[in-house]
Design an enzyme around this catalytic site. Structure first.
Site, PDB file in Angstrom:
ATOM      1  N   GLY A  39       0.874  -1.182   0.000  1.00 38.48           N
ATOM      2  CA  GLY A  39       0.000   0.000   0.000  1.00 38.48           C
ATOM      3  C   GLY A  39       0.901   1.219   0.000  1.00 38.48           C
ATOM      4  O   GLY A  39       2.007   1.166   0.572  1.00 38.48           O
ATOM      5  N   ARG A  90      -7.057  -6.368   3.167  1.00 37.34           N
ATOM      6  CA  ARG A  90      -7.096  -7.115   1.890  1.00 37.34           C
ATOM      7  C   ARG A  90      -5.738  -7.745   1.557  1.00 37.34           C
ATOM      8  O   ARG A  90      -4.699  -7.338   2.086  1.00 37.34           O
ATOM      9  CB  ARG A  90      -7.544  -6.195   0.750  1.00 37.34           C
ATOM     10  CG  ARG A  90      -6.521  -5.157   0.400  1.00 37.34           C
ATOM     11  CD  ARG A  90      -7.091  -4.106  -0.516  1.00 37.34           C
ATOM     12  NE  ARG A  90      -6.155  -3.002  -0.616  1.00 37.34           N
ATOM     13  CZ  ARG A  90      -5.663  -2.531  -1.746  1.00 37.34           C
ATOM     14  NH1 ARG A  90      -6.048  -3.030  -2.891  1.00 37.34           N
ATOM     15  NH2 ARG A  90      -4.809  -1.541  -1.754  1.00 37.34           N
ATOM     16  N   SER A 223       6.271  12.845 -12.268  1.00 38.78           N
ATOM     17  CA  SER A 223       7.137  11.718 -12.630  1.00 38.78           C
ATOM     18  C   SER A 223       6.786  11.240 -14.028  1.00 38.78           C
ATOM     19  O   SER A 223       5.620  11.256 -14.425  1.00 38.78           O
ATOM     20  CB  SER A 223       7.028  10.600 -11.602  1.00 38.78           C
ATOM     21  OG  SER A 223       5.754  10.016 -11.641  1.00 38.78           O
ATOM     22  N   GLY A 228      12.366  10.191 -16.114  1.00 36.04           N
ATOM     23  CA  GLY A 228      12.681  10.842 -14.840  1.00 36.04           C
ATOM     24  C   GLY A 228      11.539  11.675 -14.316  1.00 36.04           C
ATOM     25  O   GLY A 228      10.398  11.216 -14.295  1.00 36.04           O
ATOM     26  N   ASP A 255       6.556   4.872  -5.272  1.00 37.43           N
ATOM     27  CA  ASP A 255       6.690   4.924  -3.805  1.00 37.43           C
ATOM     28  C   ASP A 255       8.150   5.168  -3.403  1.00 37.43           C
ATOM     29  O   ASP A 255       8.431   5.950  -2.487  1.00 37.43           O
ATOM     30  CB  ASP A 255       6.210   3.608  -3.168  1.00 37.43           C
ATOM     31  CG  ASP A 255       4.714   3.385  -3.376  1.00 37.43           C
ATOM     32  OD1 ASP A 255       3.989   4.368  -3.534  1.00 37.43           O
ATOM     33  OD2 ASP A 255       4.295   2.212  -3.380  1.00 37.43           O
ATOM     34  N   ALA A 285      14.553   1.327  -7.828  1.00 34.94           N
ATOM     35  CA  ALA A 285      13.510   0.305  -7.602  1.00 34.94           C
ATOM     36  C   ALA A 285      13.298  -0.544  -8.851  1.00 34.94           C
ATOM     37  O   ALA A 285      12.966  -1.727  -8.757  1.00 34.94           O
ATOM     38  CB  ALA A 285      12.198   0.976  -7.190  1.00 34.94           C
ATOM     39  N   ASN A 288      15.196  -3.955  -9.437  1.00 37.57           N
ATOM     40  CA  ASN A 288      14.845  -5.162  -8.694  1.00 37.57           C
ATOM     41  C   ASN A 288      13.606  -5.832  -9.278  1.00 37.57           C
ATOM     42  O   ASN A 288      12.671  -5.159  -9.694  1.00 37.57           O
ATOM     43  CB  ASN A 288      14.566  -4.813  -7.232  1.00 37.57           C
ATOM     44  CG  ASN A 288      15.752  -4.137  -6.579  1.00 37.57           C
ATOM     45  OD1 ASN A 288      16.895  -4.490  -6.874  1.00 37.57           O
ATOM     46  ND2 ASN A 288      15.498  -3.171  -5.732  1.00 37.57           N
TER      47      ASN A 288
HETATM   48  N1  LIG Z   1      11.428   2.358 -17.002  1.00 37.08           N
HETATM   49  C1  LIG Z   1      12.071   3.098 -16.115  1.00 37.08           C
HETATM   50  N2  LIG Z   1      13.413   3.299 -16.214  1.00 37.08           N
HETATM   51  C2  LIG Z   1      14.069   4.062 -15.323  1.00 37.08           C
HETATM   52  N3  LIG Z   1      13.478   4.675 -14.282  1.00 37.08           N
HETATM   53  C3  LIG Z   1      12.153   4.522 -14.127  1.00 37.08           C
HETATM   54  C4  LIG Z   1      11.369   3.728 -15.016  1.00 37.08           C
HETATM   55  N4  LIG Z   1      10.093   3.741 -14.600  1.00 37.08           N
HETATM   56  C5  LIG Z   1      10.068   4.514 -13.480  1.00 37.08           C
HETATM   57  N5  LIG Z   1      11.302   4.979 -13.191  1.00 37.08           N
HETATM   58  C6  LIG Z   1      11.710   5.841 -12.069  1.00 37.08           C
HETATM   59  O1  LIG Z   1      10.689   5.890 -11.076  1.00 37.08           O
HETATM   60  C7  LIG Z   1      10.123   7.210 -10.992  1.00 37.08           C
HETATM   61  C8  LIG Z   1       8.632   7.125 -10.791  1.00 37.08           C
HETATM   62  O2  LIG Z   1       8.083   6.345 -11.824  1.00 37.08           O
HETATM   63  P1  LIG Z   1       6.721   6.682 -12.585  1.00 37.08           P
HETATM   64  O3  LIG Z   1       6.814   7.999 -13.258  1.00 37.08           O
HETATM   65  O4  LIG Z   1       6.438   5.497 -13.424  1.00 37.08           O
HETATM   66  O5  LIG Z   1       5.735   6.842 -11.355  1.00 37.08           O
HETATM   67  P2  LIG Z   1       4.270   6.282 -11.119  1.00 37.08           P
HETATM   68  O6  LIG Z   1       3.541   6.241 -12.437  1.00 37.08           O
HETATM   69  O7  LIG Z   1       3.691   7.088 -10.037  1.00 37.08           O
HETATM   70  O8  LIG Z   1       4.596   4.823 -10.619  1.00 37.08           O
HETATM   71  P3  LIG Z   1       3.746   3.818  -9.705  1.00 37.08           P
HETATM   72  O9  LIG Z   1       3.069   2.917 -10.675  1.00 37.08           O
HETATM   73  O10 LIG Z   1       4.796   3.126  -8.899  1.00 37.08           O
HETATM   74  O11 LIG Z   1       2.794   4.646  -8.884  1.00 37.08           O
HETATM   75  C9  LIG Z   1      10.544   7.899 -12.295  1.00 37.08           C
HETATM   76  O12 LIG Z   1      10.603   9.290 -12.131  1.00 37.08           O
HETATM   77  C10 LIG Z   1      11.925   7.269 -12.530  1.00 37.08           C
HETATM   78  O13 LIG Z   1      12.896   7.862 -11.697  1.00 37.08           O
END
Ligand SMILES: Nc1ncnc2c1ncn2[C@@H]1O[C@H](COP(=O)(O)OP(=O)(O)OP(=O)(O)O)[C@@H](O)[C@H]1O
Ligand SMILES: [Mg+2]
Length: 311
Positions: A39, A90, A223, A228, A255, A285, A288
């Protein structure tokens, strides 16, 4: 008590497993499942801990699954304020199909909270002393009003705490209208906040500034996945792109990013440094597999690379 708190209205136990191939009708033999507490705000508190900081998680929890959830969080030494609920916490299921390496994420509906229960969650936030940062993240279960993050924004103001919100839809609209310290939408969430179908990266700064100019929010971090993030305030705007990496799973990227930003802000770093560190943690993240959050050593290494690319 720690000066960072997170609040999560719809926590879950994430149960991850794998099958040789995901096929219909057949009995599928699953790998030993890995159970983790999850969560939005729960993951943020766990990621802050992994980075070397401390955050207290406030959340509702109920039934046997709730007891197990609390135990999982306790095993990770995450300080918690638990609001007992009538409904069971859940459980979500994540299955990797090893034949294709595709990951399937089955999210169960959030278990409903009564008005008395969600009000107790708000009271728990109000009662915390010396709070510097309040982070609200995640979806809302049935029974919790869309205005909940706006109510929390008022509480944050009364406590002189910085309120950071990572959510979507109506809850995000109400939070933005009430006014918060920081919003962390992705491009899709920003589009719906701005009432647009789609936003091109080139329009982000103008749209974020429009939301700020309404006078309600100080900082917007948009984001943008592998591109980035963009940091926008009334005075500054900057895009921070991570180096190209071999992405394994983007689960927990958002997160981890919020965790990195607040972990740095709490140490007195400036907004640019903090958002750069957030980008580093989000990208860390993705290195991993499965639901694993960022590792500190990856985040620190990526941060150095991002910093030198922008200096
Ligand atoms: N494919 C990728 N390659 C490199 N960095 C990534 C990638 N996807 C996400 N990130 C990193 O994680 C950050 C947050 O990801 P994203 O913009 O996808 O957020 P989100 O849509 O809120 O994600 P979530 O589904 O976890 O809520 C990005 O700003 C980047 O630093
Ligand atoms: Mg997100």
């Amino acid at each position: 008590m720690s000066s960072i708190i997170t609040i999560t209205f719809s926590p879950c136990i994430d149960k991850s497993t794998a099958v040789a191939a995901l096929v219909p009708e057949k009995k599928l033999v699953c790998a030993t499942p890995k159970l983790e507490p999850g969560g939005g705000g729960i993951n943020i508190a766990r990621a802050i801990k992994k980075l070397g900081g401390a955050a207290t998680a406030i959340f509702p929890s109920g039934g046997y699954t709730g007891k197990y959830f609390n135990h999982l969080l306790e095993k990770e030494n995450i300080p918690a304020v638990i609001i007992e609920t009538a409904n069971e916490t859940r459980e979500n299921i994540i299955v990797v199909d090893e034949a294709t390496n595709n990951q399937y994420r089955f999210g169960m509906p959030g278990t409903g909270l009564t008005a008395a229960e969600w009000k107790k969650c708000l009271l728990a936030v109000e009662e915390m002393s010396d709070v510097e940062f309040i982070i609200a993240s995640g979806s809302l279960p049935p029974g919790v009003p869309d205005t909940i993050y706006a109510l929390l924004a008022k509480i944050a103001k009364s406590k002189n705490a910085k309120f950071i919100v990572d959510t979507s839809g109506e809850a995000l609209k109400h939070a933005a209208a009430e006014g918060v310290y920081m919003l962390k939408p992705n491009l899709g969430e920003l589009s719906s906040l701005a009432g647009k179908k789609e936003i091109q990266p080139g329009e982000v700064k103008t749209i974020a500034r429009e939301i700020i100019a309404k006078g309600n929010c100080e900082v917007i971090v948009v984001s943008m996945g592998a591109d980035g993030a963009m940091l926008v305030t009334a005075e500054i705007a900057g895009i921070f792109k991570p180096p190209a990496v071999e992405r394994k799973s983007t689960v927990g990227a958002g997160d981890s990013m919020v965790a990195g930003i607040v972990f740095y802000l709490a140490q007195g770093k400036d907004l640019t440094q903090s958002v750069q560190y957030g980008v580093a943690c989000g990208t860390a993240a993705t290195l991993n597999a499965g639901t694993e959050l960022c590792k500190k050593e990856d985040a620190d290494r990526l941060y150095s690379l991002i910093q030198s690319a922008h200096s």
